[in-house]
Design an enzyme around this catalytic site. Structure first.
Site, mmCIF file in Angstrom:
data_model
loop_
_atom_site.group_PDB
_atom_site.id
_atom_site.type_symbol
_atom_site.label_atom_id
_atom_site.label_comp_id
_atom_site.label_asym_id
_atom_site.label_seq_id
_atom_site.Cartn_x
_atom_site.Cartn_y
_atom_site.Cartn_z
ATOM 1 C CB SER A 24 -6.405 -10.253 78.672
ATOM 2 O OG SER A 24 -7.057 -10.828 77.564
ATOM 3 C CG HIS A 157 -19.256 5.901 121.761
ATOM 4 N ND1 HIS A 157 -19.378 6.837 120.766
ATOM 5 C CD2 HIS A 157 -20.509 5.680 122.237
ATOM 6 C CE1 HIS A 157 -20.651 7.185 120.643
ATOM 7 N NE2 HIS A 157 -21.360 6.483 121.516
ATOM 8 C CB SER A 287 8.266 -11.164 116.517
ATOM 9 O OG SER A 287 9.403 -10.333 116.477
ATOM 10 C CE LYS A 293 4.807 -8.792 118.894
ATOM 11 N NZ LYS A 293 3.718 -7.936 119.105
ATOM 12 C CG ASN A 295 2.612 -10.745 116.257
ATOM 13 O OD1 ASN A 295 2.406 -10.351 117.404
ATOM 14 N ND2 ASN A 295 3.781 -10.622 115.651
ATOM 15 C CD GLU A 300 -1.813 -7.912 112.838
ATOM 16 O OE1 GLU A 300 -0.869 -7.647 112.079
ATOM 17 O OE2 GLU A 300 -1.659 -8.180 114.038
ATOM 18 C CE1 TYR A 327 -14.532 -5.355 75.312
ATOM 19 C CE2 TYR A 327 -13.319 -4.519 73.398
ATOM 20 C CZ TYR A 327 -13.338 -5.194 74.610
ATOM 21 O OH TYR A 327 -12.178 -5.703 75.119
ATOM 22 C CD GLN A 332 -7.540 -7.267 77.527
ATOM 23 O OE1 GLN A 332 -7.931 -7.676 76.458
ATOM 24 N NE2 GLN A 332 -6.296 -6.885 77.728
ATOM 25 C CE LYS A 335 -12.892 -10.338 81.000
ATOM 26 N NZ LYS A 335 -12.907 -8.907 80.598
HETATM 27 N N1 ARG Z 1 -9.617 -9.900 75.792
HETATM 28 C C1 ARG Z 1 -10.608 -8.931 75.373
HETATM 29 C C2 ARG Z 1 -11.457 -8.475 76.622
HETATM 30 O O1 ARG Z 1 -11.389 -9.114 77.624
HETATM 31 C C3 ARG Z 1 -11.455 -9.491 74.330
HETATM 32 C C4 ARG Z 1 -12.197 -8.529 73.477
HETATM 33 C C5 ARG Z 1 -11.417 -7.942 72.371
HETATM 34 N N2 ARG Z 1 -12.289 -7.365 71.424
HETATM 35 C C6 ARG Z 1 -11.879 -6.599 70.451
HETATM 36 N N3 ARG Z 1 -12.801 -6.148 69.648
HETATM 37 N N4 ARG Z 1 -10.636 -6.260 70.289
HETATM 38 O O2 ARG Z 1 -12.156 -7.508 76.594
#
Ligand code: ARG
Length: 453
Positions: A24, A157, A287, A293, A295, A300, A327, A332, A335
């Protein structure tokens, strides 16, 4: 190859595709600052609990401080080979102080870290977003006070309804923004910053050691609106709660919907058919084929991006709905939708502030539209009500009068009094001609507590 925070139990290398799939770092590097702040707090907790000597505490804190400074100075570079930002910062700390860095992870899990950092990110992002909301509110109110006397045809309306002040029209959007700001404030206030959940079951450190005064935190974290750091009431809930993410994206979706409505109004007003406004060229594009044009693409896209926000909300809600405690790695995936929602909205608010500030109203064109007599039909009804005719009856009389005027292509204003009296003997021509006036119409509405009159 970047070091992992696990590995002892494994004899085989991770499949490269799985490794890539689970990383991540490409997006959670945005949590760097908050992860370091969490570690700085954790070091204090470990010292209080006797896991670190004052000497060790100092060394780790100093190293973390220097990482923090590099993030602030934008010289920090996350290693794309790291699994995530938490791993990356741990590795950077190891590079700086060697084995002592390994003590930082005492009584701590990334599960706890990730919630802490995300919550801090949210509180901070809400604070700066609120500034942008105020910016747009100011731009809207500025436009309104610069065009105080403009009256527009109001629509329901999308048909001509009754005349309204432009300042009330714009004020409606300011009201929406006030609510959006409050909604975000409410969500932020209720985000509890905790530490001590461990992976899910808590840690051997007594709960009171996790209590750090708000004043200390504010000084260190430089982030307002933060209550004391505490141990969680329930460790399983603490590591698996993403309600705050959902609440924020939901509040941002409502805000995006409001901005989309504003964009839509401005797009319609800028068409040749309406021609109420002129949008500054800086906010338009042309355009490749049609040279004439101009725009309103920015508007939009603001309208279109509301869909992105809703998608983000649905994606996190769906991701969470089937997860057992505690968890799970699925989490993850909150995010990108979260970061993306904040990014879109803050850009939209800034763009709209600039666009609104430079809007020009075509007063003459608007005046033309206000000549439409249908806009004053309701005022005629009130006129008859004032002559003691029941509202329903007055409504029918004026309805018939309007139909007659359309069918015979004659303005009500121009009809002789004896023709008017065929519809109702209470009509006095000299009185009703005064009603076809936008100013008279808007000023006759007394129920509105107008601000900035
Ligand atoms: N990058 C992970 C997240 O955002 C971190 C947590 C990973 N935890 C684990 N027990 N593997 O969730």
């Amino acid at each position: 190859m970047a070091k992992k925070l696990w590995g002892g139990r494994f004899s085989k290398k991770i499949d490269p595709l799985v490794e890539e799939f689970s990383k991540s770092i490409s997006y959670d590097y945005k949590l760097a600052r908050y992860d370091v702040l969490g570690s700085l707090s954790h070091v204090e907790i470990l010292k209080k609990a006797g896991y670190l000597t004052p000497e060790e505490t100092k060394k780790i804190s100093q190293a973390l401080d220097s990482i923090y400074k590099s993030i602030e100075a934008k010289t920090f570079k996350s290693d794309e080979n790291s699994e995530d930002i938490h791993t990356d910062i741990q590795n950077k700390l190891y590079e700086k102080i060697g084995d002592l860095a390994l003590k930082l992870h005492t009584a701590r899990s990334r599960n706890d870290q990730v919630v802490f950092a995300t919550k801090l990110y949210c509180k901070n992002s809400i604070l700066s977003l609120q500034e942008n909301i105020v910016l747009l509110m100011k731009a809207i109110l500025g436009l309104s006070s610069g065009n105080k006397n403009i009256i527009l045809p109001g629509f329901t309306h999308m048909q001509h309804a009754q005349p309204v002040y432009l300042k009330d029209y714009l004020g409606a959007y300011a009201e929406m923004l006030v609510r959006d700001k409050k909604r975000l404030e409410y969500v932020s206030e209720h985000i509890e910053i905790t530490m001590g959940a461990g992976a899910l079951a808590g840690t051997p450190i007594y709960a009171d050691k996790y209590e750090i005064e708000a004043s200390e935190l504010v000084k260190k974290w430089k982030i307002g609106g933060i209550s004391n750091l505490k141990a969680p009431v329930n460790s399983l809930d603490a590591v698996s709660d993403r309600d705050f993410v959902i609440e924020i994206i939901s509040a941002l979706s409502i805000l995006a919907m409001h901005l989309s409505r504003l964009a839509e109004d401005l797009i319609i007003w800028s068409t040749k058919e309406f021609d109420f406004i002129e949008i500054d060229e800086a906010f338009c594009t042309g355009s490749s084929l049609m040279p004439q044009k101009k725009n309103a693409d920015a508007l939009e896209l603001i309208r279109g991006c509301a869909g992105r926000l809703y998608g983000n909300l649905v994606s996190v809600l769906t991701m969470m709905k089937g997860l057992p405690l505690a968890y799970n790695r699925d989490m993850q995936l909150d995010k990108e939708p979260l970061f993306n929602s904040f990014e879109i909205i803050s850009k939209e608010l800034k763009i709209l502030s600039g666009l609104v500030k430079t809007l020009k109203f075509n007063k003459e064109k608007i005046k033309e539209y206000l000549k439409d007599e249908s806009l004053y039909a309701t005022d005629l009804v009130y006129y008859l009500v004032g002559k003691k005719i029941a509202f329903k009856e007055a409504h029918t009389i004026v309805g018939k009068l309007v139909k007659y005027s359309i069918d015979n292509s004659i303005n009500i204003k121009d009809m002789p009094e004896n023709s008017l009296k065929k519809f109702c003997d209470k009509f006095v021509k000299a009185e009703i001609v005064k009603l076809f006036d936008p100013k008279v119409s808007v000023e006759s509405k007394k129920s509105i507590q107008r601000t900035g009159k």
